[in-house]
Motif scaffolding. Structure first.
Motif, PDB file in Angstrom:
ATOM      1  N   GLU A  44       7.967  42.909  18.413  1.00 27.63           N
ATOM      2  CA  GLU A  44       6.677  42.238  18.269  1.00 27.63           C
ATOM      3  C   GLU A  44       6.825  40.753  17.977  1.00 27.63           C
ATOM      4  O   GLU A  44       5.927  39.980  18.244  1.00 27.63           O
ATOM      5  CB  GLU A  44       5.866  42.930  17.160  1.00 27.63           C
ATOM      6  CG  GLU A  44       5.446  44.322  17.590  1.00 27.63           C
ATOM      7  CD  GLU A  44       5.380  45.308  16.448  1.00 27.63           C
ATOM      8  OE1 GLU A  44       5.712  44.922  15.313  1.00 27.63           O
ATOM      9  OE2 GLU A  44       5.035  46.454  16.705  1.00 27.63           O
ATOM     10  N   ASN A  45       7.962  40.359  17.399  1.00 30.08           N
ATOM     11  CA  ASN A  45       8.228  38.950  17.099  1.00 30.08           C
ATOM     12  C   ASN A  45       9.517  38.543  17.793  1.00 30.08           C
ATOM     13  O   ASN A  45      10.580  39.071  17.491  1.00 30.08           O
ATOM     14  CB  ASN A  45       8.345  38.723  15.592  1.00 30.08           C
ATOM     15  CG  ASN A  45       7.035  38.996  14.891  1.00 30.08           C
ATOM     16  OD1 ASN A  45       6.029  38.380  15.214  1.00 30.08           O
ATOM     17  ND2 ASN A  45       7.039  39.922  13.959  1.00 30.08           N
ATOM     18  N   LEU A  46       9.387  37.616  18.711  1.00 30.87           N
ATOM     19  CA  LEU A  46      10.540  37.116  19.459  1.00 30.87           C
ATOM     20  C   LEU A  46      10.587  35.609  19.314  1.00 30.87           C
ATOM     21  O   LEU A  46       9.544  34.950  19.253  1.00 30.87           O
ATOM     22  CB  LEU A  46      10.410  37.469  20.942  1.00 30.87           C
ATOM     23  CG  LEU A  46      10.357  38.943  21.300  1.00 30.87           C
ATOM     24  CD1 LEU A  46       9.940  39.114  22.756  1.00 30.87           C
ATOM     25  CD2 LEU A  46      11.703  39.581  21.071  1.00 30.87           C
ATOM     26  N   SER A  47      11.785  35.053  19.285  1.00 32.32           N
ATOM     27  CA  SER A  47      11.909  33.597  19.222  1.00 32.32           C
ATOM     28  C   SER A  47      13.099  33.136  20.050  1.00 32.32           C
ATOM     29  O   SER A  47      14.036  33.895  20.291  1.00 32.32           O
ATOM     30  CB  SER A  47      12.031  33.115  17.778  1.00 32.32           C
ATOM     31  OG  SER A  47      13.199  33.639  17.195  1.00 32.32           O
ATOM     32  N   ARG A  48      13.020  31.878  20.453  1.00 30.83           N
ATOM     33  CA  ARG A  48      14.081  31.285  21.262  1.00 30.83           C
ATOM     34  C   ARG A  48      14.138  29.802  20.915  1.00 30.83           C
ATOM     35  O   ARG A  48      13.110  29.133  20.821  1.00 30.83           O
ATOM     36  CB  ARG A  48      13.721  31.467  22.745  1.00 30.83           C
ATOM     37  CG  ARG A  48      14.563  30.679  23.708  1.00 30.83           C
ATOM     38  CD  ARG A  48      14.016  30.761  25.136  1.00 30.83           C
ATOM     39  NE  ARG A  48      12.716  30.118  25.215  1.00 30.83           N
ATOM     40  CZ  ARG A  48      11.716  30.566  25.961  1.00 30.83           C
ATOM     41  NH1 ARG A  48      11.842  31.642  26.686  1.00 30.83           N
ATOM     42  NH2 ARG A  48      10.572  29.918  25.980  1.00 30.83           N
ATOM     43  N   ALA A  49      15.329  29.277  20.704  1.00 29.85           N
ATOM     44  CA  ALA A  49      15.533  27.839  20.480  1.00 29.85           C
ATOM     45  C   ALA A  49      16.732  27.406  21.312  1.00 29.85           C
ATOM     46  O   ALA A  49      17.829  27.951  21.155  1.00 29.85           O
ATOM     47  CB  ALA A  49      15.760  27.541  19.010  1.00 29.85           C
ATOM     48  N   PRO A  69      22.017  25.484  27.527  1.00 27.85           N
ATOM     49  CA  PRO A  69      22.825  26.706  27.443  1.00 27.85           C
ATOM     50  C   PRO A  69      22.014  27.947  27.835  1.00 27.85           C
ATOM     51  O   PRO A  69      20.785  27.944  27.829  1.00 27.85           O
ATOM     52  CB  PRO A  69      23.236  26.759  25.974  1.00 27.85           C
ATOM     53  CG  PRO A  69      22.187  25.994  25.257  1.00 27.85           C
ATOM     54  CD  PRO A  69      21.708  24.939  26.203  1.00 27.85           C
ATOM     55  N   TYR A  70      22.740  29.012  28.144  1.00 29.42           N
ATOM     56  CA  TYR A  70      22.108  30.280  28.533  1.00 29.42           C
ATOM     57  C   TYR A  70      21.670  31.056  27.304  1.00 29.42           C
ATOM     58  O   TYR A  70      22.374  31.132  26.309  1.00 29.42           O
ATOM     59  CB  TYR A  70      23.094  31.131  29.336  1.00 29.42           C
ATOM     60  CG  TYR A  70      22.620  32.547  29.547  1.00 29.42           C
ATOM     61  CD1 TYR A  70      21.593  32.822  30.439  1.00 29.42           C
ATOM     62  CD2 TYR A  70      23.194  33.598  28.849  1.00 29.42           C
ATOM     63  CE1 TYR A  70      21.141  34.116  30.629  1.00 29.42           C
ATOM     64  CE2 TYR A  70      22.755  34.901  29.037  1.00 29.42           C
ATOM     65  CZ  TYR A  70      21.726  35.151  29.931  1.00 29.42           C
ATOM     66  OH  TYR A  70      21.285  36.433  30.115  1.00 29.42           O
ATOM     67  N   LYS A  71      20.477  31.646  27.397  1.00 30.92           N
ATOM     68  CA  LYS A  71      20.005  32.623  26.416  1.00 30.92           C
ATOM     69  C   LYS A  71      19.300  33.712  27.212  1.00 30.92           C
ATOM     70  O   LYS A  71      18.427  33.438  28.023  1.00 30.92           O
ATOM     71  CB  LYS A  71      19.043  32.019  25.406  1.00 30.92           C
ATOM     72  CG  LYS A  71      18.439  33.081  24.483  1.00 30.92           C
ATOM     73  CD  LYS A  71      17.951  32.505  23.198  1.00 30.92           C
ATOM     74  CE  LYS A  71      17.294  33.541  22.317  1.00 30.92           C
ATOM     75  NZ  LYS A  71      18.187  34.414  21.619  1.00 30.92           N
ATOM     76  N   ASN A  72      19.686  34.954  26.959  1.00 28.60           N
ATOM     77  CA  ASN A  72      19.062  36.089  27.629  1.00 28.60           C
ATOM     78  C   ASN A  72      17.586  36.143  27.215  1.00 28.60           C
ATOM     79  O   ASN A  72      17.272  36.247  26.034  1.00 28.60           O
ATOM     80  CB  ASN A  72      19.778  37.381  27.254  1.00 28.60           C
ATOM     81  CG  ASN A  72      19.240  38.572  28.023  1.00 28.60           C
ATOM     82  OD1 ASN A  72      18.077  38.605  28.436  1.00 28.60           O
ATOM     83  ND2 ASN A  72      20.089  39.554  28.216  1.00 28.60           N
ATOM     84  N   GLN A  73      16.699  36.087  28.200  1.00 28.16           N
ATOM     85  CA  GLN A  73      15.262  36.079  27.942  1.00 28.16           C
ATOM     86  C   GLN A  73      14.561  37.264  28.621  1.00 28.16           C
ATOM     87  O   GLN A  73      13.343  37.268  28.782  1.00 28.16           O
ATOM     88  CB  GLN A  73      14.664  34.754  28.433  1.00 28.16           C
ATOM     89  CG  GLN A  73      15.270  33.560  27.718  1.00 28.16           C
ATOM     90  CD  GLN A  73      14.934  32.243  28.367  1.00 28.16           C
ATOM     91  OE1 GLN A  73      13.780  31.962  28.661  1.00 28.16           O
ATOM     92  NE2 GLN A  73      15.951  31.418  28.597  1.00 28.16           N
ATOM     93  N   ASN A  74      15.334  38.291  28.988  1.00 28.14           N
ATOM     94  CA  ASN A  74      14.765  39.443  29.687  1.00 28.14           C
ATOM     95  C   ASN A  74      13.741  40.194  28.843  1.00 28.14           C
ATOM     96  O   ASN A  74      12.847  40.835  29.390  1.00 28.14           O
ATOM     97  CB  ASN A  74      15.868  40.404  30.131  1.00 28.14           C
ATOM     98  CG  ASN A  74      16.743  39.804  31.210  1.00 28.14           C
ATOM     99  OD1 ASN A  74      16.345  38.864  31.895  1.00 28.14           O
ATOM    100  ND2 ASN A  74      17.948  40.319  31.348  1.00 28.14           N
TER     101      ASN A  74
END
Length: 192
Positions: A71-76, A113-118
């Motif tokens: 329910e809570n996702l984050s990406r930086a 850089p790569y971050k898995n965002q699937n």
């Protein structure tokens, strides 16, 4: 703003996504996007060089989760770029009229850089059209649900013919190419 010869910028957006019919299986929730960035342009009549760094940060709070328990996702993601253009010009005469002919080579490097965002939802993001303006952007996606990984260099050449009397642009031609030093791993569900 301009502080100590640097340009500071903050891009931000808060969006609430809702559906009338929640049985569609599509996610519902809030997305907060912040992108603070700092650049230091070096401007000279013959060239400009602009290094830039930033942090692309996204926070999701989903009320109808994209996947169970998420329910809570984050990406930086840190973003770095270097944009450099040189300007050459010469005066010329064609059929008795004066013109200024320019030649403007440009190089634009981007590293993300790569971050898995699937597991991240796709609310309003799509693949941008590939065109001349888009090859000088950091992200190949419109919207903020996907931030591509990048290790790429775009090179281009622009030439213009200007009226020597008025400065009006009479002709412009551009050619460009993007070189990928590594394959992008980030994609939208329909790209996989």
């Amino acid at each position: 703003s301009n502080v100590l010869n640097t340009d500071l910028a903050l891009v931000g957006q808060y969006t609430r996504f809702t559906l009338q019919n929640q049985t569609s299986g599509r996610p519902v929730g809030d997305r907060l996007y912040l992108y603070p960035q700092v650049s230091m342009p070096f401007v000279h009549p013959a060239f400009t060089i602009t290094p830039k760094v930033g942090l692309s940060a996204t926070q999701y709070s989903l009320t109808y989760p994209f996947q169970e328990g998420q329910e809570n996702l984050s990406r930086a993601l840190p973003v770095a770029s270097l944009d450099a253009t040189m300007f050459f010009e010469r005066e010329t005469e064609i059929l008795g009229k004066g013109f200024i002919h320019t030649l403007e080579p440009r190089a634009y490097y981007v590293k993300i850089p790569y971050k898995n965002q699937n597991n991240f939802p796709v609310f309003d993001t799509g693949l941008s059209d590939f065109n001349f303006a888009q090859i000088f952007t950091e992200n190949r996606y419109s919207g903020y649900d996907r931030i591509n990984d990048a290790n790429q260099l775009t090179t281009a050449l622009t030439t213009r013919m200007l009226s020597a009397e008025t400065g009006v642009e009479l002709f412009k031609a551009m050619i460009g190419q993007r070189r990928y030093f590594s394959d992008s791993k980030v994609g939208l569900p329909y790209e996989v």
